[in-house]
Enzyme design. Structure first.
Site, mmCIF file in Angstrom:
data_model
loop_
_atom_site.group_PDB
_atom_site.id
_atom_site.type_symbol
_atom_site.label_atom_id
_atom_site.label_comp_id
_atom_site.label_asym_id
_atom_site.label_seq_id
_atom_site.Cartn_x
_atom_site.Cartn_y
_atom_site.Cartn_z
ATOM 1 N N THR A 186 0.861 -1.184 0.000
ATOM 2 C CA THR A 186 0.000 0.000 0.000
ATOM 3 C C THR A 186 0.892 1.227 0.000
ATOM 4 O OG1 THR A 186 -0.027 0.114 2.399
ATOM 5 C CG2 THR A 186 -1.724 -1.221 1.361
ATOM 6 N N LYS A 438 -15.897 16.711 10.474
ATOM 7 C CA LYS A 438 -16.907 16.513 11.512
ATOM 8 C C LYS A 438 -17.338 17.864 12.053
ATOM 9 C CE LYS A 438 -15.252 11.915 12.497
ATOM 10 N NZ LYS A 438 -14.261 11.119 13.228
ATOM 11 N N TRP A 443 -21.335 14.655 9.746
ATOM 12 C CA TRP A 443 -20.214 14.421 8.850
ATOM 13 C C TRP A 443 -20.423 15.146 7.527
ATOM 14 C CZ3 TRP A 443 -18.449 8.581 8.887
ATOM 15 C CH2 TRP A 443 -18.011 8.252 10.180
#
Lengths: 541, 541
Positions: A186, A438, A443
């Site tokens: 990754t 937030k 959200w």
């Protein structure tokens, strides 16, 4: 009571054997690092893969040994895909865009035994060669005439010399389909990269699923040009699926600029391509500037990050190219969802159709998905509820290489993406969970806000980040790179949001920058922006 | 070194779970034995499959138990496909066209624990019920109002009563993907039928491969009507592939005549169908007689026996329906090859294209094939060499149920078909190995000779068999059924071969008959014809 069908393992070598036997005269065309165009057939590819498997064995590559590559999309890289995995060793594709320290860290962590690389990356490999603890042999993927006169790399080997020293009398070994086939790390925007160790089984199943009509829809009549690099999650599996179906494969090498790509698209009759949005920006820019058309291109798969809606409409309306949105991760081999419309969507007005196509798509058969709230409970597929996306399936990671604990939560892999799923199963990423804003307990997804900004004619690139706010904890802050010569004010940009989104989602302010830092896979490094600008609203207040 | 991806078994229950979750509102439309049209969704199908799994468990169906069905293509049969296999039992589909003695033999051999059947087959089941040694429960697939007032079957159960007695709170069990899922018997024109025991793994892999763009090419935008019965090798896997991709499924029940099929094709917007040539003859006859058109049908898959070239051209030229030739066997789940053209064939003149489409096609990825001579040595793929076709792959039989010896030869399954394979991998069956005509040491394929005869306007059906010959050992003898009212002489038919085939392949004589005997799956029983006519040329000489 067991079924009584043949026990044949799913092996990557079966893909090249199938391509050789059933599509032996199909072409593989590569733009080489040397600058010219190289053409040969699947029959040649299969033969040379067997030769290379023999050559690697002589270098001490055994079942399970890791063989690293740092290479463009080209036929030699493709040969290594089959030679290494097919012979039971593990193909480890390294991303040359990583910092040299990360290259060293990853190659050491993977314990690569051999490292094969394109000449482009000779300086990189020369810089790190003496630091690589496990690499015993360095192979430059070139012929003798392109070898450097002298190199700081001790005992540097020539790929074509290795090839020439072997014949192709080699039988692909048969082994457990759960054996490791390949390894990708990754990109790890935070922390050390993590290795995902694919198996032959996971790769072949992913290949079947990704080639289906409602996924990449690849047939033997397609001419496929993967712009997505073969060092980036196996070029989304296209080197495998092209062999599975016998498609003509066109590999662009280092030529990823718009002009080079366009030339290959047209000269080779490309019907299907795949890549990240930034590459398509370059291609579209070239095509628009020179008033060109695509003669054969029908479909392009866009993934890596969300395709800006403006790019989708340009491709479709101006050039008649269908844009297929796909979503995946290194941990998913990589494809999880593909944005193919259902029959019920046929005949919808363009805007409604586009709104569905803008989502990341629906799950391939083999991928289960769900979204969960902060309490871990599953949320409904209602097109409104937003939660962390969790996936599972036979080509989803179970455990990272040498990982000390499993990333899974009750058998599901938490993707780190925040998503909405509608009643038809179309999933839409609204944010990375670490990027979500937030605001007062609610959200706000940053991606929607970025897409709107990107649709403004003066904006070249836009990132929306969470900035600290005295009252709402966090509020959206837009970071913008203007197009060369274009002018726009913060007020004009904020006004641009009106009517496009809930009012309270509108960013609180805009910061103009010269450039937004990008990671090795072309994604915006929003954590860097946050370090720079997280106090912007506090300071302003 | 093992890969580190999730270990998720390939299970048939995953298909219905996927369909429910991702395509819950997609339709399954059935023409019922009751005469009406029934419509519901994949969500309903999934729910009722879970209910039925619970009901079957109460009848003592355990992991590995066999559940027999004698039923048309309909939603209840589909529910049993998922309820039985999904819960770990084995679905055993029986062919109602078999002789009752064979039905008894097969159900006993399979040790069926429960037998579910459509009302159409009540007389058949009543005739054999007391002879079935292992069946504990008989279930009539109907609601209470359609149950017979009294039946000779003791304790006959009502399917909808069983359904109503359960809720759908049931989790599909997870088990080894190599467990048996389903069981089909070969039609066995000679000897006892042989049971092929599929596994979940073989079925799911076959489903992936058969849905690919270069195979049946099934997407969620398709409306699929399998004419091929669900008691005939799982309707070529369409009940599985439709769920995998979320296609609308239209099930014709007992209405297999041209008028009934045509009505469903048009009312439900069918895009893709599949069946044996004899069914299409009925449909085409109806459409031609009433000067109708197909509004939505794009493709039809023809298998079971070779599609006569004249039928292929009628479908394509007169109705714009693409004919896709497929070849398979009970032993192959069933699909082995599909006749999809390659890119290189695009733009060929119609006649050349047709000649390729007339072949049985190229192998799906997962199926290896080869042809071997009488000495067992592999023959080249040169479009000329003819030998026995051998196959292998993860959905090819390893061993028949309770078979005392493996049918395999060095790991390959001998198909009993004689075939040619060309350089592009297109396989053409020239004969069954038992039907091939051995004339003076050379092989003459009977299928070509039959296709030519079928193209004659006076011929309704034609079989070509080996007749004993004093000089050449065997010579071709043509057995012909004339169309009603049509007249043609033997000399005229033999003259019809001129220029169409090598002169020495021309049949020696023609015998006219009222009918050619057909087996339970609609294939001509040429062994019967041979018994009748094998001395025809000797007697004539």
């Amino acid at each position: 009571m067991l079924g009584q069908m043949m026990q044949q393992p799913l092996l990557i070598s079966s893909l090249i054997q199938h391509a050789e036997r059933h599509h032996g005269d199909q072409l593989v065309v590569s733009r080489r690092v040397e600058g010219d165009i190289h053409r040969y057939t699947y029959r040649d590819l299969a033969k040379r893969s067997r030769q290379m498997a023999k050559a690697l064995a002589k270098l001490g590559v055994q079942h399970g040994s890791r063989v690293g590559t740092i290479a463009w999309n080209g036929y030699r890289h493709l040969e290594l895909y089959y030679a290494v995995s097919g012979s039971g060793a593990v193909l480890h594709t390294l991303n040359p865009r990583l910092h040299p320290d990360q290259v060293v860290w990853i190659a050491d962590h993977a314990e690569d035994h051999v490292l094969c690389f394109d000449k482009t990356f000779l300086p990189l490999v020369e810089a790190v060669a003496t630091r690589l603890a496990t690499v015993k042999h360095f192979v430059l993927m070139a012929d003798r005439s392109h070898m450097p006169a002298d190199s700081q790399i001790p005992g540097l080997l020539c790929y074509e010399d290795l090839m020439d020293s072997e014949d192709d009398a080699f039988e692909w070994p048969r082994f457990d389909e759960n054996e490791a086939s390949s390894l990708c790390y990754t990109s790890g925007t935070t922390g050390n990269p993590k290795g995902v160790l694919y198996s032959h089984r996971s790769t072949v199943l992913h290949t079947y699923a990704s080639a289906l009509p409602d996924a990449l829809n690849i047939s033997g009549r397609d001419v496929v040009l993967p712009v997505v690099p073969m060092f980036h999650v196996n070029a989304w599996g296209l080197p495998y699926s092209a062999c599975m179906v016998g498609a003509k494969l066109v590999l662009p090498g280092p030529g990823l600029d718009g002009a080079s790509l366009y030339e290959l698209f047209e000269s080779e009759g490309v019907t299907l391509s795949a890549g990240v949005p930034t590459v398509w920006q370059g291609l579209l820019g070239h095509v628009q500037a020179h008033k060109l058309r695509f003669a054969t291109m029908k479909r392009t798969i866009i993934g890596g990050s969300a395709c800006p809606p403006s790019m989708m409409s340009t491709f479709e309306d101006d050039y008649g190219v269908q844009v297929i949105h796909a979503w995946g991760m290194t941990e998913l081999s990589p494809i999880g969802t593909v944005g193919i419309l259902k029959g019920k969507h046929e005949g919808l007005p363009t805007a409604e159709r586009r709104a569905i196509q803008a989502k990341q798509g629906r799950g391939l058969f083999g991928i289960d998905m769900k979204i969960v709230g902060e309490d871990g409970r599953e949320l409904p597929w209602d097109g409104k509820s937003s939660g962390e996306l969790m996936v599972r399936g036979p080509w989803v990671v179970q455990q990272y290489l040498k990982g000390d604990k499993s990333p899974l939560v009750n058998g599901w892999f938490p993707t780190g993406d925040v998503a909405i799923i509608d009643a038809d199963g179309f999933m839409q990423i609204t944010d990375r969970s670490k990027d979500v804003i937030k605001s007062g307990g609610e959200w706000i997804g940053s991606i929607d806000l970025e897409n709107i900004a990107m649709a403004h004619p003066a904006v070249a690139m836009a990132a929306c980040i969470a900035a600290k706010h005295p009252k709402w904890d966090e509020r959206p802050l837009l970071v913008v790179v203007k197009k060369p010569g274009a002018e726009v004010t913060a007020a004009e940009l904020l006004a641009f949001y009106e009517g496009k989104i809930a009012k309270w989602w509108t960013p609180d302010d805009v910061v103009f920058v010269d450039a937004i830092p990008l990671g090795a896979t072309g994604k915006m490094l929003k954590n860097r922006l946050r370090e720079l600008f997280e106090n912007h609203l506090l300071n302003k207040a």
